[in-house]
Scaffold this motif. Structure first.
Motif, short mmCIF file in Angstrom:
data_model
loop_
_atom_site.label_atom_id
_atom_site.label_comp_id
_atom_site.label_asym_id
_atom_site.label_seq_id
_atom_site.Cartn_x
_atom_site.Cartn_y
_atom_site.Cartn_z
N THR A 40 0.84 -1.19 0.00
CA THR A 40 0.00 0.00 0.00
C THR A 40 0.88 1.25 0.00
OG1 THR A 40 -0.04 0.17 2.40
CG2 THR A 40 -1.71 -1.23 1.38
N TRP A 41 0.27 2.38 -0.28
CA TRP A 41 1.01 3.63 -0.23
C TRP A 41 1.52 3.89 1.19
CZ3 TRP A 41 0.71 8.34 2.33
CH2 TRP A 41 1.52 9.36 1.82
N LEU A 42 0.74 3.53 2.19
CA LEU A 42 1.17 3.74 3.58
C LEU A 42 2.38 2.87 3.93
CD1 LEU A 42 -2.15 3.97 5.65
CD2 LEU A 42 -0.50 5.79 5.27
N GLN A 43 2.48 1.71 3.33
CA GLN A 43 3.62 0.84 3.63
C GLN A 43 4.89 1.28 2.92
OE1 GLN A 43 1.64 -2.81 2.34
NE2 GLN A 43 1.85 -3.64 4.42
N PRO A 55 5.52 4.40 0.37
CA PRO A 55 4.95 5.45 -0.48
C PRO A 55 5.74 5.75 -1.75
CG PRO A 55 5.84 6.37 1.56
CD PRO A 55 5.84 4.88 1.72
N ASP A 67 4.92 13.80 6.43
CA ASP A 67 3.79 13.55 5.52
C ASP A 67 4.19 12.83 4.23
OD1 ASP A 67 1.77 14.45 7.10
OD2 ASP A 67 1.62 16.43 6.18
N TRP A 68 5.22 13.33 3.57
CA TRP A 68 5.54 12.75 2.25
C TRP A 68 6.12 11.34 2.37
CZ3 TRP A 68 10.47 11.58 0.15
CH2 TRP A 68 11.56 11.98 0.92
N ALA A 128 4.65 9.16 4.36
CA ALA A 128 3.52 8.41 4.93
C ALA A 128 3.66 8.25 6.44
CB ALA A 128 3.37 7.05 4.26
N SER A 171 6.46 8.27 8.27
CA SER A 171 7.69 7.65 8.75
C SER A 171 8.63 8.73 9.32
CB SER A 171 8.34 6.86 7.62
OG SER A 171 9.42 6.09 8.09
N HIS A 219 4.69 5.19 13.02
CA HIS A 219 4.45 6.07 11.89
C HIS A 219 3.15 6.82 12.21
CE1 HIS A 219 6.98 3.75 8.72
NE2 HIS A 219 7.34 3.36 9.91
N PHE A 246 0.38 9.36 10.44
CA PHE A 246 -0.06 10.00 9.20
C PHE A 246 -1.55 10.26 9.24
CE2 PHE A 246 -1.50 9.97 4.76
CZ PHE A 246 -0.72 11.00 4.26
N GLU A 247 -1.91 11.51 9.16
CA GLU A 247 -3.32 11.91 9.11
C GLU A 247 -4.16 11.19 10.15
OE1 GLU A 247 -4.72 11.75 5.08
OE2 GLU A 247 -3.50 13.47 4.51
#
Lengths: 262, 262, 262, 262
Positions: free
Chosen positions: A219-222, A224, B71-72, B74, B76, C132, C134-135
């Motif tokens: 995923t994008w979260l894993q 990016p 943010d960019w 994800a 981290s 992590h 994020f949002e």
């Protein structure tokens, strides 16, 4: 003040001084390589090949290398996995065939930087396990921040005989990278060019065997920055798995002899 | 076949697709920063400042940042240490003062790549410990393949009062990098340019205190790509150590708003 | 020659000298904790609870802790994930309720050694990502040699009000471990005993929210020492997921006050 | 509920099930070893040797092993450095000579746990670089959280001839550990015993050469659990450096055949 000298070679940070240009190769004294090859769908693969090239065969090669005794790194080591496809470049001047580096994962930053900036090899970071070897099976895992996205397994190894070995003493491993440096403050490129990078492998021992690979989409979260690359490669069908090889030897990289293809 | 689109932004490997250009900033939601400042010898420092600049003060800043919630990436995290000097650029168009990034060490590859290729920030790899905190002392160690080359210590922390904090709510942290991409197959540059990269820090809490730093020079065998950088920085005399600061807050980086200085 | 002193405390290697016994606690000055709780099948869970105990509720707690500023480690840090179940011990002397540590994963060796040898906490190694963020989503991944086996996610955080916080200023976190030291040169135990280990958490800030967890079973080749543990835990049904919590605070561990349960 | 079975072997956490006792050895299929030996001061060395033993010679051996293809770890790998001294045990039953393991650093937790708990080998954690190999020099660095405390170098390698190799086909490498498990809630031992652990090395290739080692003492803040060990070992004078050896081969460890010395 610091002044650039156009007769010197620099790496960022440049202002601590450069070095003389030497048209020499560097040696990786101890490498173990796994190479897997498979036929895939031509149109799907071509979607990732810049139109400056023609695709020689609809074939993907996944090569793992465990590199040790690296001269330019003062004897240090790293692992890499390169995914490539055979391409042909016919330009105004150059006419070459080589492996187009679709992506290269490496587990150290230092060679990632030189590879990208000096020869356009699209290296990105992954944790890559050294080869695990258990009861005739060789395997490794590529992961990013704990999430595996590719495993490679090699088994049923049959050593090559003296004669076969003699016939493949040196294997050309030339690759083509595409160096892309973005424009600042807007879209588009400041630099965008194919680069031919000559290298070869000296074979000491070799085995044929059976290769297996498994992609795991992310995923994008894993992951990016890489999820779209993994998705693209995982989506290429394995139409026919070729014979796999394991090679112990040395590698000779000739980055200073690289050239922009024209 | 893959065709580059000049209205898109790409990172190597480019051929898996680009993204739209968005003139936006990215946020690091949780940062802890240590900043040490010291006066040094002007001539010795100027030897590492490209002649396009003037050195505003013979002063070195060493800043450690423990960055979380990025943010960019994800959400981290990574750590960095930047060594910089205050410079002024007076060109045909641009007239700016900012911190010239002499070198930046980071402990993850991903931000190293974008920093170097997109804004010329000379990032290289080191292992950087998260802050150790013991009986009022904060400390970290930078090392490469097991060999420490820089330790930073911060102690005697005195928190800033409400009024002082209110006065420094947002700190500009603009930096200037020098993007250098070498020519292929010979000495010299394919690209060599100063880049202005706007960023700022939002302060939540801050402390003044006492800073201490210790360089350890490295042999070529220990750290072949960085030994000359460490030697240069270790050789700069600490003529007068300024007050050190610790800041908890957030950082806002505006890489898409960076521009080549002219 | 080296002579053991029964009035001293030793850790292996013992022969470089011991230290005085001090009946004191040690402080972890900065912890972020996630706690997930769920009801499961009683019989299935009891299969992993030594018969010296009774299971208070058929409930599993998974707690993640990001520990910083650890006094006994000179201010260093590590992450851990503990899986536990509430048990009661009624012995000849002791009558206690506490969390039975089914397994604890940690990402540093030093606390693994002391935990196992001094208090029977069954700690084993995993790579554990820092949180992590994020949002509004907090997540981490546990992996072994590149293969993730557990991910934890926390979201929809609602901060506790002043009053609620005041009511939970200190949370007892007593745990029970089972110290098992094998016989040499044969099956069976040289030492096998339940140990009560008092600890508590001081709460600075807290949030309720939604927890999610995902186990990924492993093959023996991927994780030979832990695959059976992961399989056992992944097999426990999540009958009802309770509310999850996130807590920022400090932890106080009182290993010297631990005692063998009788 | 879980019930212990005295005919089974368990590791913590025990309650997920044990395994049958098998009086077998385990194989490390691929090892590279460096062994350095030096004469030191007898009284100073004896200060670290439990009085149950006699010191055979006032000699320290430092052995580095890069272990690959480890059967019990499913083909995985780790590095170790053992510091030992030759001792003799004359008890009521046992009369043996072996290397007394003063300390062993390893870079993975899994073998540290089994070594300590099953055979009393005093293993502790360090980052240990794989061998760097550059122009005939082999070197490695041991560090803890970024601070190097031991470097080992091997050079001037001269390969052993066929005859010499044949004479040293199998090298006994028996070691003695001291298993010490502390009492809970007070000073002193719950378990304190010498353990004999038979192992041997199968030699494929070997070289004599020149060894060099360098200790760097650590502060308590840098390495709170190990600083006193490093200080003790760094303080042992190198009265005469013996010949160093490098050996490629395999190792056979027979932990199930270990026995408590009586």
């Amino acid at each position: 003040m610091f002044r650039f000298d156009e007769s010197k070679c620099y790496k960022m940070p440049a202002h601590f001084g450069g070095s003389d240009y030497v048209a020499a190769s560097t040696r990786y004294h101890d490498t173990v390589n796994l190479a897997f090859r498979y036929a895939t769908d031509r149109a799907m693969l071509e979607a990732y090949i810049p139109e400056a090239f023609t695709l020689v065969r609809p074939e993907v090669t996944i090569g793992f290398s465990q590199c040790r005794g690296i001269d330019w790194m003062a004897g240090s080591y790293y692992n890499l996995v390169m995914v490539s496809a055979p391409v042909r470049f016919d330009g105004a001047r150059d006419h070459v065939e080589a492996a187009f580096a679709l992506v290269v994962w490496e587990n150290k930053t230092t060679p990632i930087l030189t590879g990208r900036e000096e020869t356009g090899v699209p290296k990105i970071f992954a944790d890559i396990e050294d080869l695990h070897v258990f009861e005739g099976e060789y395997f490794t895992t590529l992961s990013f921040e704990g999430n595996a996205f590719l495993t490679l397994r090699f088994s049923d190894a049959v050593p090559l005989g003296e004669q076969e070995l003699a016939a493949m003493k040196v294997i050309p491993m030339d690759i083509i990278g595409w160096r892309y440096i973005p424009r600042v403050g807007g879209p588009g490129a400041e630099l965008s060019q194919p680069i031919f990078f000559p290298q070869h492998c000296e074979v000491k021992r070799a085995w044929t065997g059976k290769g297996a690979l498994q992609w795991t989409e992310q995923t994008w979260l894993q992951n990016p920055m890489q999820a779209h690359i993994i998705k693209a490669l995982a989506g290429l069908p394995v139409l026919e798995m070729g014979a796999a090889m394991m090679i112990e030897g040395a590698a000779v990289l000739s980055a200073p002899l690289a050239r922009v293809l024209e």
